[in-house]
Design a protein around this motif. Structure first.
Motif, PDB file in Angstrom:
ATOM      1  N   GLU A  23     109.509  27.758 -51.086  1.00 39.91           N
ATOM      2  CA  GLU A  23     109.947  27.166 -49.811  1.00 39.91           C
ATOM      3  C   GLU A  23     111.046  28.005 -49.169  1.00 39.91           C
ATOM      4  O   GLU A  23     111.056  28.209 -47.949  1.00 39.91           O
ATOM      5  CB  GLU A  23     110.441  25.731 -50.038  1.00 39.91           C
ATOM      6  N   ARG A  24     111.954  28.519 -49.974  1.00 40.62           N
ATOM      7  CA  ARG A  24     113.029  29.369 -49.454  1.00 40.62           C
ATOM      8  C   ARG A  24     112.446  30.659 -48.885  1.00 40.62           C
ATOM      9  O   ARG A  24     112.837  31.120 -47.813  1.00 40.62           O
ATOM     10  CB  ARG A  24     114.029  29.677 -50.576  1.00 40.62           C
ATOM     11  N   LEU A  25     111.497  31.237 -49.588  1.00 41.39           N
ATOM     12  CA  LEU A  25     110.870  32.466 -49.099  1.00 41.39           C
ATOM     13  C   LEU A  25     110.067  32.210 -47.822  1.00 41.39           C
ATOM     14  O   LEU A  25     110.019  33.063 -46.933  1.00 41.39           O
ATOM     15  CB  LEU A  25     110.009  33.084 -50.191  1.00 41.39           C
ATOM     16  N   ALA A  26     109.471  31.038 -47.713  1.00 39.95           N
ATOM     17  CA  ALA A  26     108.782  30.670 -46.464  1.00 39.95           C
ATOM     18  C   ALA A  26     109.789  30.560 -45.323  1.00 39.95           C
ATOM     19  O   ALA A  26     109.489  30.924 -44.178  1.00 39.95           O
ATOM     20  CB  ALA A  26     108.021  29.364 -46.643  1.00 39.95           C
ATOM     21  N   GLU A  27     111.001  30.087 -45.642  1.00 35.92           N
ATOM     22  CA  GLU A  27     112.033  30.017 -44.607  1.00 35.92           C
ATOM     23  C   GLU A  27     112.453  31.417 -44.154  1.00 35.92           C
ATOM     24  O   GLU A  27     112.643  31.657 -42.967  1.00 35.92           O
ATOM     25  CB  GLU A  27     113.248  29.245 -45.110  1.00 35.92           C
ATOM     26  N   TYR A  28     112.589  32.341 -45.104  1.00 36.31           N
ATOM     27  CA  TYR A  28     112.847  33.727 -44.722  1.00 36.31           C
ATOM     28  C   TYR A  28     111.760  34.219 -43.771  1.00 36.31           C
ATOM     29  O   TYR A  28     112.040  34.857 -42.757  1.00 36.31           O
ATOM     30  CB  TYR A  28     112.867  34.633 -45.954  1.00 36.31           C
ATOM     31  N   ARG A  29     110.524  33.946 -44.109  1.00 30.96           N
ATOM     32  CA  ARG A  29     109.396  34.377 -43.268  1.00 30.96           C
ATOM     33  C   ARG A  29     109.538  33.801 -41.856  1.00 30.96           C
ATOM     34  O   ARG A  29     109.363  34.500 -40.864  1.00 30.96           O
ATOM     35  CB  ARG A  29     108.084  33.927 -43.928  1.00 30.96           C
ATOM     36  N   ARG A  30     109.877  32.493 -41.759  1.00 36.03           N
ATOM     37  CA  ARG A  30     110.054  31.877 -40.432  1.00 36.03           C
ATOM     38  C   ARG A  30     111.201  32.543 -39.672  1.00 36.03           C
ATOM     39  O   ARG A  30     111.084  32.811 -38.470  1.00 36.03           O
ATOM     40  CB  ARG A  30     110.307  30.374 -40.563  1.00 36.03           C
ATOM     41  N   LEU A  31     112.302  32.811 -40.366  1.00 33.34           N
ATOM     42  CA  LEU A  31     113.439  33.469 -39.716  1.00 33.34           C
ATOM     43  C   LEU A  31     113.032  34.838 -39.199  1.00 33.34           C
ATOM     44  O   LEU A  31     113.294  35.186 -38.044  1.00 33.34           O
ATOM     45  CB  LEU A  31     114.611  33.593 -40.697  1.00 33.34           C
ATOM     46  N   PHE A  32     112.371  35.622 -40.038  1.00 32.91           N
ATOM     47  CA  PHE A  32     111.970  36.960 -39.614  1.00 32.91           C
ATOM     48  C   PHE A  32     110.919  36.898 -38.507  1.00 32.91           C
ATOM     49  O   PHE A  32     110.953  37.703 -37.577  1.00 32.91           O
ATOM     50  CB  PHE A  32     111.478  37.783 -40.803  1.00 32.91           C
ATOM     51  N   TYR A 105     114.826  43.349 -49.328  1.00 33.31           N
ATOM     52  CA  TYR A 105     114.670  44.323 -48.250  1.00 33.31           C
ATOM     53  C   TYR A 105     113.214  44.403 -47.780  1.00 33.31           C
ATOM     54  O   TYR A 105     112.950  44.596 -46.596  1.00 33.31           O
ATOM     55  CB  TYR A 105     115.153  45.694 -48.740  1.00 33.31           C
ATOM     56  N   ARG A 106     112.292  44.245 -48.694  1.00 30.01           N
ATOM     57  CA  ARG A 106     110.863  44.353 -48.368  1.00 30.01           C
ATOM     58  C   ARG A 106     110.320  43.137 -47.607  1.00 30.01           C
ATOM     59  O   ARG A 106     109.254  43.233 -46.983  1.00 30.01           O
ATOM     60  CB  ARG A 106     110.053  44.522 -49.656  1.00 30.01           C
ATOM     61  N   LEU A 107     111.009  42.002 -47.670  1.00 31.90           N
ATOM     62  CA  LEU A 107     110.458  40.763 -47.107  1.00 31.90           C
ATOM     63  C   LEU A 107     109.988  40.864 -45.654  1.00 31.90           C
ATOM     64  O   LEU A 107     108.889  40.411 -45.347  1.00 31.90           O
ATOM     65  CB  LEU A 107     111.457  39.617 -47.246  1.00 31.90           C
ATOM     66  N   PRO A 108     110.771  41.414 -44.734  1.00 32.92           N
ATOM     67  CA  PRO A 108     110.292  41.429 -43.340  1.00 32.92           C
ATOM     68  C   PRO A 108     109.025  42.243 -43.137  1.00 32.92           C
ATOM     69  O   PRO A 108     108.248  41.960 -42.235  1.00 32.92           O
ATOM     70  CB  PRO A 108     111.452  42.053 -42.555  1.00 32.92           C
ATOM     71  N   GLY A 109     108.794  43.240 -43.956  1.00 33.39           N
ATOM     72  CA  GLY A 109     107.619  44.085 -43.796  1.00 33.39           C
ATOM     73  C   GLY A 109     106.383  43.552 -44.489  1.00 33.39           C
ATOM     74  O   GLY A 109     105.286  44.066 -44.289  1.00 33.39           O
ATOM     75  N   ASP A 110     106.556  42.533 -45.302  1.00 28.15           N
ATOM     76  CA  ASP A 110     105.440  41.972 -46.062  1.00 28.15           C
ATOM     77  C   ASP A 110     104.988  40.678 -45.397  1.00 28.15           C
ATOM     78  O   ASP A 110     105.405  39.595 -45.779  1.00 28.15           O
ATOM     79  CB  ASP A 110     105.856  41.722 -47.508  1.00 28.15           C
ATOM     80  N   THR A 111     104.152  40.815 -44.404  1.00 33.20           N
ATOM     81  CA  THR A 111     103.743  39.648 -43.622  1.00 33.20           C
ATOM     82  C   THR A 111     102.456  39.004 -44.125  1.00 33.20           C
ATOM     83  O   THR A 111     102.034  37.986 -43.590  1.00 33.20           O
ATOM     84  CB  THR A 111     103.554  40.038 -42.137  1.00 33.20           C
ATOM     85  N   THR A 112     101.842  39.576 -45.151  1.00 34.90           N
ATOM     86  CA  THR A 112     100.567  39.033 -45.613  1.00 34.90           C
ATOM     87  C   THR A 112     100.675  38.222 -46.893  1.00 34.90           C
ATOM     88  O   THR A 112      99.831  37.377 -47.152  1.00 34.90           O
ATOM     89  CB  THR A 112      99.541  40.159 -45.828  1.00 34.90           C
ATOM     90  N   ALA A 113     101.691  38.471 -47.703  1.00 37.97           N
ATOM     91  CA  ALA A 113     101.810  37.765 -48.976  1.00 37.97           C
ATOM     92  C   ALA A 113     102.253  36.322 -48.753  1.00 37.97           C
ATOM     93  O   ALA A 113     103.139  36.048 -47.939  1.00 37.97           O
ATOM     94  CB  ALA A 113     102.801  38.474 -49.888  1.00 37.97           C
ATOM     95  N   ALA A 114     101.651  35.409 -49.488  1.00 39.93           N
ATOM     96  CA  ALA A 114     102.046  34.003 -49.440  1.00 39.93           C
ATOM     97  C   ALA A 114     103.402  33.856 -50.124  1.00 39.93           C
ATOM     98  O   ALA A 114     103.766  34.666 -50.989  1.00 39.93           O
ATOM     99  CB  ALA A 114     101.005  33.152 -50.149  1.00 39.93           C
ATOM    100  N   PRO A 115     104.182  32.833 -49.760  1.00 43.47           N
ATOM    101  CA  PRO A 115     105.481  32.631 -50.403  1.00 43.47           C
ATOM    102  C   PRO A 115     105.399  32.557 -51.924  1.00 43.47           C
ATOM    103  O   PRO A 115     106.291  33.047 -52.619  1.00 43.47           O
ATOM    104  CB  PRO A 115     105.970  31.307 -49.798  1.00 43.47           C
ATOM    105  N   GLU A 116     104.329  32.007 -52.449  1.00 42.68           N
ATOM    106  CA  GLU A 116     104.170  31.941 -53.902  1.00 42.68           C
ATOM    107  C   GLU A 116     104.028  33.349 -54.503  1.00 42.68           C
ATOM    108  O   GLU A 116     104.556  33.619 -55.579  1.00 42.68           O
ATOM    109  CB  GLU A 116     102.959  31.081 -54.277  1.00 42.68           C
ATOM    110  N   GLU A 117     103.324  34.228 -53.788  1.00 40.97           N
ATOM    111  CA  GLU A 117     103.192  35.619 -54.247  1.00 40.97           C
ATOM    112  C   GLU A 117     104.532  36.335 -54.201  1.00 40.97           C
ATOM    113  O   GLU A 117     104.861  37.103 -55.109  1.00 40.97           O
ATOM    114  CB  GLU A 117     102.194  36.376 -53.379  1.00 40.97           C
ATOM    115  N   LEU A 118     105.314  36.070 -53.154  1.00 40.52           N
ATOM    116  CA  LEU A 118     106.630  36.678 -53.045  1.00 40.52           C
ATOM    117  C   LEU A 118     107.526  36.198 -54.177  1.00 40.52           C
ATOM    118  O   LEU A 118     108.284  36.986 -54.760  1.00 40.52           O
ATOM    119  CB  LEU A 118     107.257  36.347 -51.688  1.00 40.52           C
ATOM    120  N   ALA A 119     107.434  34.917 -54.512  1.00 38.74           N
ATOM    121  CA  ALA A 119     108.217  34.372 -55.623  1.00 38.74           C
ATOM    122  C   ALA A 119     107.812  35.032 -56.936  1.00 38.74           C
ATOM    123  O   ALA A 119     108.675  35.378 -57.762  1.00 38.74           O
ATOM    124  CB  ALA A 119     108.043  32.854 -55.700  1.00 38.74           C
TER     125      ALA A 119
END
Length: 135
Positions: A23-32, A105-119
């Protein structure tokens, strides 16, 4: 920005957080998705540049407080420069901490991975994570 000592535990303790890591990583995605302008490496770590749209600085400051609460090995600074919010991050002098910083650092450039994959990628660095949802 006060960078934590290398003796600071390199761990993520979400046991008192109101959200989960995905959920936190999904929030990062929304922010970016909402405000991302760019990113760069700095002498001490990394910097995200975000549009200073209404509410973005407060959002970043809130997210920073929550991140610091679960990951004490991070140091953050949030400033504004004209029409941008500058979000600096640095970590304790530790290989694992630097690997986690690199994933951030990689998070903004990774727009395809699901938050679970990022975790999974974050935990794949070897970062010990205490899960939970307070409340």
């Amino acid at each position: 920005m006060d960078i934590p000592a290398s003796s600071t535990p390199i761990a993520c303790d979400l046991s008192s957080a109101l959200d989960t890591m995905p959920e936190r990583l999904a929030e990062y995605r929304r922010l970016f998705d909402t405000a991302y302008v760019g990113r760069e490496r700095t002498a001490h770590g990394i910097r995200f540049r975000l549009r200073a749209d209404e509410g973005v600085e407060a959002w970043v400051r809130d997210l920073t407080v929550r991140e610091k609460a679960c990951c004490a090995f991070f140091a953050f600074a949030v400033t504004t420069d004209g029409d941008e919010v500058l979000w600096d991050a640095a970590v304790a002098d530790d290989d694992l901490a630097r690997a986690v910083l690199e994933e951030l650092y990689r998070l903004p450039g990774d727009t395809t991975a699901a938050p679970e994959e990022l975790a999974e990628r974050l935990t794949g660095t070897g970062l010990p994570v205490t899960h939970g949802r307070a409340g």
